[in-house]
Enzyme design. Sequence first.
Site, PDB file in Angstrom:
ATOM      1  N   ASN A   9       0.862  -1.186   0.000  1.00 33.38           N
ATOM      2  CA  ASN A   9       0.000   0.000   0.000  1.00 33.38           C
ATOM      3  C   ASN A   9       0.901   1.240   0.000  1.00 33.38           C
ATOM      4  OD1 ASN A   9      -1.803   2.051   0.522  1.00 33.38           O
ATOM      5  ND2 ASN A   9      -2.280   1.386   2.610  1.00 33.38           N
ATOM      6  N   TRP A  10       0.947   1.902  -1.144  1.00 33.42           N
ATOM      7  CA  TRP A  10       1.861   3.055  -1.271  1.00 33.42           C
ATOM      8  C   TRP A  10       1.315   4.298  -0.578  1.00 33.42           C
ATOM      9  CZ3 TRP A  10       3.900   3.117  -7.061  1.00 33.42           C
ATOM     10  CH2 TRP A  10       4.513   1.878  -7.327  1.00 33.42           C
ATOM     11  N   LYS A  11       0.056   4.284  -0.228  1.00 33.19           N
ATOM     12  CA  LYS A  11      -0.601   5.453   0.387  1.00 33.19           C
ATOM     13  C   LYS A  11      -0.396   6.694  -0.498  1.00 33.19           C
ATOM     14  CE  LYS A  11       0.127   3.311   4.828  1.00 33.19           C
ATOM     15  NZ  LYS A  11       0.099   3.443   6.266  1.00 33.19           N
ATOM     16  N   HIS A  98      -9.396   0.936   5.104  1.00 32.99           N
ATOM     17  CA  HIS A  98      -8.107   1.111   5.789  1.00 32.99           C
ATOM     18  C   HIS A  98      -8.314   2.018   7.008  1.00 32.99           C
ATOM     19  CE1 HIS A  98      -3.993   2.355   6.599  1.00 32.99           C
ATOM     20  NE2 HIS A  98      -3.615   1.283   5.923  1.00 32.99           N
ATOM     21  N   GLU A 100      -6.737   4.407   8.138  1.00 31.21           N
ATOM     22  CA  GLU A 100      -6.557   5.848   7.884  1.00 31.21           C
ATOM     23  C   GLU A 100      -7.822   6.438   7.263  1.00 31.21           C
ATOM     24  OE1 GLU A 100      -2.903   5.441   5.696  1.00 31.21           O
ATOM     25  OE2 GLU A 100      -1.897   4.829   7.549  1.00 31.21           O
ATOM     26  N   GLU A 170      -5.288  -5.341  10.539  1.00 30.55           N
ATOM     27  CA  GLU A 170      -4.262  -4.319  10.749  1.00 30.55           C
ATOM     28  C   GLU A 170      -4.527  -3.585  12.062  1.00 30.55           C
ATOM     29  OE1 GLU A 170      -2.363  -3.074   6.817  1.00 30.55           O
ATOM     30  OE2 GLU A 170      -4.101  -1.803   7.101  1.00 30.55           O
ATOM     31  N   GLY A 176       2.438   1.923  10.789  1.00 28.38           N
ATOM     32  CA  GLY A 176       3.370   3.050  10.636  1.00 28.38           C
ATOM     33  C   GLY A 176       4.061   3.429  11.937  1.00 28.38           C
ATOM     34  N   SER A 216       3.572  -2.510  10.280  1.00 25.68           N
ATOM     35  CA  SER A 216       5.027  -2.472  10.446  1.00 25.68           C
ATOM     36  C   SER A 216       5.720  -3.791  10.070  1.00 25.68           C
ATOM     37  CB  SER A 216       5.395  -2.058  11.874  1.00 25.68           C
ATOM     38  OG  SER A 216       4.896  -0.757  12.142  1.00 25.68           O
ATOM     39  N   GLY A 237       2.881  -1.298   4.290  1.00 28.24           N
ATOM     40  CA  GLY A 237       2.869   0.140   4.026  1.00 28.24           C
ATOM     41  C   GLY A 237       4.277   0.635   3.733  1.00 28.24           C
ATOM     42  N   GLY A 238       4.923   1.184   4.752  1.00 30.70           N
ATOM     43  CA  GLY A 238       6.234   1.830   4.582  1.00 30.70           C
ATOM     44  C   GLY A 238       7.249   0.999   3.813  1.00 30.70           C
TER      45      GLY A 238
HETATM   46  C1  PEP Z   1      -0.704  -0.063   6.130  1.00 22.35           C
HETATM   47  O1  PEP Z   1      -0.862   1.129   6.050  1.00 22.35           O
HETATM   48  O2  PEP Z   1      -1.549  -0.816   5.622  1.00 22.35           O
HETATM   49  C2  PEP Z   1       0.467  -0.563   6.848  1.00 22.35           C
HETATM   50  C3  PEP Z   1       0.464  -1.804   7.241  1.00 22.35           C
HETATM   51  O3  PEP Z   1       1.485   0.334   7.064  1.00 22.35           O
HETATM   52  P1  PEP Z   1       2.932   0.010   7.700  1.00 22.35           P
HETATM   53  O4  PEP Z   1       3.434  -1.271   7.075  1.00 22.35           O
HETATM   54  O5  PEP Z   1       3.769   1.185   7.347  1.00 22.35           O
HETATM   55  O6  PEP Z   1       2.722  -0.150   9.174  1.00 22.35           O
END
Ligand code: PEP
Length: 254
Positions: A9-11, A98, A100, A170, A176, A216, A237-238
Amino acid sequence: MRTKIVAGNWKMNTDIKEGVILASEIDSELKNITLPEDVKVIIAPPFTHIAFVEQVIDHKKILIAAQNCAAETEGAYTGEISAKMLKGMGSEAIILGHSERRAYYHETSETLVKKTEQVIQNEMIPIFCCGEKLEEREAGNHFNVVKNQISEALFHLSESDFSKIVIAYEPVWAIGTGVTASKEQAQEIHKFIRKTVADKYNQKIAGDLTILYGGSVKPGNARDIFSMPDVDGGLIGGAALNADNFIDIIKAII
Ligand code: PEP
């Protein structure tokens, strides 16, 4: 057969040029890897990049997902992007709910019912996110929160439509933050999700359901988390913004 998935997920990161470079790097590194038949790789760039990224990847190896879609089919909804438009650009899956989006854009179960319907009608894979906040876990409410999120948004679906769903667990406190759920915490709730689905539908549907862990995940912890029997991959994500890291996470599932 239960599919395993690593989805990035590039956000709201990268401009188009950077996104095309990132997708090309992932694509070229994947050329050297034989993916087992039950493993899928998905990237979810911003809407604006999909039509460009779509041209530089091998669709046999990488699917494209969008990060959201409109709840309505079409019409006077300024600024919205429909599932049909995303499908037309090359999306094969859509991330829904998600944390967010739930937190910053007040996405509710009611909205998610409509969005899920749009994704299914347009023959894409809904990647449905759920997960508790830190205070909910600390209060011992995480099982209830997750069960309610799933049942409110998805349990009206027929067996055949529910079979199209991928769930991403999640925990909000792990997204994050650099804090990852332990593999035991992930397994415990994934097993609970599978049982909740079995109770509502049946063992076959629950057994075939892909449940991803997100929060994470990094190259250093992916193998450990993916080793758990009810964890079928990750929503990343990251670490998905760096091709080497993303590829290392993919290697952890094969
Ligand atoms: C996400 O936003 O779906 C996610 C899992 O982010 P991160 O891996 O950065 O925690």
